[in-house]
Design an enzyme around this catalytic site. Structure first.
Site, short mmCIF file in Angstrom:
data_model
loop_
_atom_site.label_atom_id
_atom_site.label_comp_id
_atom_site.label_asym_id
_atom_site.label_seq_id
_atom_site.Cartn_x
_atom_site.Cartn_y
_atom_site.Cartn_z
N ASP A 1 24.80 -32.67 -2.36
CA ASP A 1 25.21 -31.26 -2.43
C ASP A 1 25.13 -30.82 -3.89
OD1 ASP A 1 25.87 -31.86 0.21
OD2 ASP A 1 27.79 -30.80 0.16
N LYS B 1 24.85 -23.83 1.23
CA LYS B 1 26.29 -24.09 1.32
C LYS B 1 27.05 -23.01 0.57
CE LYS B 1 29.68 -27.61 -0.16
NZ LYS B 1 29.84 -28.97 -0.74
N LYS C 1 26.09 -24.70 5.67
CA LYS C 1 27.35 -25.43 5.50
C LYS C 1 28.40 -24.49 4.94
CE LYS C 1 29.59 -29.33 3.13
NZ LYS C 1 29.39 -30.56 2.32
#
Length: 221
Positions: A91, A153, A182
């Site tokens: 991430d 995300k 996400k």
């Protein structure tokens, strides 16, 4: 929606600065027990967690976290190091200054560089929605799609706010079909988790859902 379906979409997360190995080990155990998608932990614990878990659970870690303003070369090294240590998912945080400067070419190239460093591993791109305008968020959907990342995300959980229903809805409307979503930060109930999923989120970054299932106080990320 069954709770197990929700757990299967959770990146069970512990990213606090004071996280100890005993705490990391506990979330690893909980992730296995509840069947989450992964554990998301600091890079310094990736090797230890991977050795502890083996093939029982995917290990996710964060790159350029939480501010995103490391150089691309540093983020690339971090990514390669994390994968060498056993990370299955990465991430990364984008350079938000580049967004404000409209240097979308640099952001796209950085994402491409890290995707290449990931090889066959999953890359999620954190755009920190709470610091961006709606126009900037929409543009980042385009950039993340063009750069070939696996996920977009919402948040680090370390800024002024976390995921919102509105942002996930915006992502779903503007991101490419091959890019998943996400939602992360501040997801504090099963009802909220279910709503994020219904709006298009395939992953949820949170520590609270498992805590709720264990009847523990649901504070934190």
């Amino acid at each position: 929606m069954e709770k197990q379906e929700i757990f299967s979409k959770v990146d069970h997360t512990l990213l606090t600065q004071t996280a100890t190995w005993e705490e990391i080990k506990q979330i690893c155990d909980d992730a296995v027990d509840f069947g989450t998608a992964s554990v998301c932990i600091p890079p310094s614990y990736v090797k230890q967690a991977h050795e502890y878990l083996g093939e029982k659970m995917a290990v996710c870690t964060v790159i350029g976290f939480p501010n995103g303003y490391n150089t691309t070369a540093v983020k690339e090294f971090e990514t390669k190091d994390a994968i060498a240590n056993g990370a299955a998912e990465i991430d990364m945080v984008i350079n938000l200054g580049w967004v404000k400067d409209k240097r979308f070419d640099l952001i796209e190239q950085e994402i491409r560089t890290l995707k290449s460093a990931c090889q066959d591993k999953i890359l999620k791109v954190i755009i920190e929605t709470c610091l961006l305008t709606e126009e900037e968020k929409t543009k980042m959907c385009e950039v993340v799609t063009k750069a070939g990342a696996d996920y977009i995300k919402t948040s680090t959980g370390f800024s002024t706010a976390g995921a919102t229903f509105e942002d996930v809805k915006l992502f779903a409307e503007h991101v490419g079909k091959e890019v998943k979503i996400k939602a992360a930060g501040g997801i504090s109930s099963f009802a909220d988790a279910e709503e994020f999923i219904s709006l298009g989120a395939s992953r949820l970054g949170t520590s609270r859902i498992v805590k709720l299932a264990k009847n523990e106080q649901a504070g934190g990320y």
